[in-house]
Write an enzyme that holds these catalytic residues in place. Sequence first.
Site, short mmCIF file in Angstrom:
data_model
loop_
_atom_site.label_atom_id
_atom_site.label_comp_id
_atom_site.label_asym_id
_atom_site.label_seq_id
_atom_site.Cartn_x
_atom_site.Cartn_y
_atom_site.Cartn_z
N ASP A 15 0.78 -1.25 0.00
CA ASP A 15 0.00 0.00 0.00
C ASP A 15 0.81 1.30 0.00
O ASP A 15 0.46 2.24 0.72
CB ASP A 15 -0.96 0.01 1.20
CG ASP A 15 -2.02 -1.08 1.12
OD1 ASP A 15 -1.93 -1.93 0.21
OD2 ASP A 15 -2.93 -1.11 1.97
N LYS A 101 -6.92 -4.97 -3.21
CA LYS A 101 -7.67 -5.56 -2.10
C LYS A 101 -8.76 -4.61 -1.62
O LYS A 101 -8.71 -3.41 -1.90
CB LYS A 101 -6.74 -5.93 -0.95
CG LYS A 101 -6.04 -4.75 -0.33
CD LYS A 101 -5.05 -5.22 0.72
CE LYS A 101 -4.22 -4.07 1.25
NZ LYS A 101 -4.97 -2.99 1.86
N CYS A 140 -2.15 -2.56 7.60
CA CYS A 140 -2.05 -3.51 6.48
C CYS A 140 -0.74 -4.30 6.47
O CYS A 140 -0.73 -5.45 6.04
CB CYS A 140 -2.30 -2.77 5.17
SG CYS A 140 -4.04 -2.28 5.03
C1 VGL Z 1 -4.92 0.83 5.55
C2 VGL Z 1 -6.43 1.86 6.93
C3 VGL Z 1 -7.44 1.70 6.01
C4 VGL Z 1 -3.51 0.39 5.32
C5 VGL Z 1 -5.92 0.66 4.62
O1 VGL Z 1 -3.10 0.24 4.14
O2 VGL Z 1 -2.77 0.19 6.32
N1 VGL Z 1 -5.19 1.43 6.71
N2 VGL Z 1 -7.16 1.09 4.86
#
Ligand code: VGL
Length: 192
Positions: A15, A101, A140
């Site tokens: 991410d 995802k 994540c």
């Molecule tokens: C994430 C919060 C909401 C992440 C993704 O990538 O850590 N955190 N969605």
Amino acid sequence: MKIRIRNKDTLVVVDVQKDFCPGGALEVPQGDEIIPILNKYIEIFASHAAPIVVTRDWHPENHSSFKDYGGVWPRHCVRDTEGAAFHAGLNLPKDTIVVSKATEPEKDAYSGFDGTNLEKALKGQGITRIFVGGLATDYCVKATVLDALRLGFCTFVLLDAIKGVNIVADDSERAIIDMLEKGAIGITFQDL
Ligand code: VGL
Ligand code: ZN
């Protein structure tokens, strides 16, 4: 520790998207500071013909994790928007494997393995060791590492290439302890 990367290892970059970097919708403080070191890891894995996977949060506009739809997060990483794009500083080779995802409105997924084909893709290639870096340590990254361990991968966490949100102070510290206690091996670039 000296680890020799081989072509059955995989780098999983979690991410590293604009919305999780400073100025983004759900910014991780100093989230962009890990990009130069991630690029060094990418270079090493690429030079050993080891697959590189990048996960991305890829939400529909009405995702249930958003505050407007009953969730806890501000709107972020809406698919096909600028904020969902990978940070431009990340040097991704052409053959990078992209795993999207949390693509369905009703379901959130922090782990790159949750609701994706990642496990099959890796096991199908005979991958046994995975090396995880990226954002955010306390969400994540942690979820991806814990799933990898559960699924039987020998799992390394790149301690110098992760950054956390720390909504509660020390969340990232606790996440790291949790990952290591459950069997992840913490390394930094000098271990390669
Ligand atoms: C994430 C919060 C909401 C992440 C993704 O990538 O850590 N955190 N969605
Ligand atoms: Zn999300």
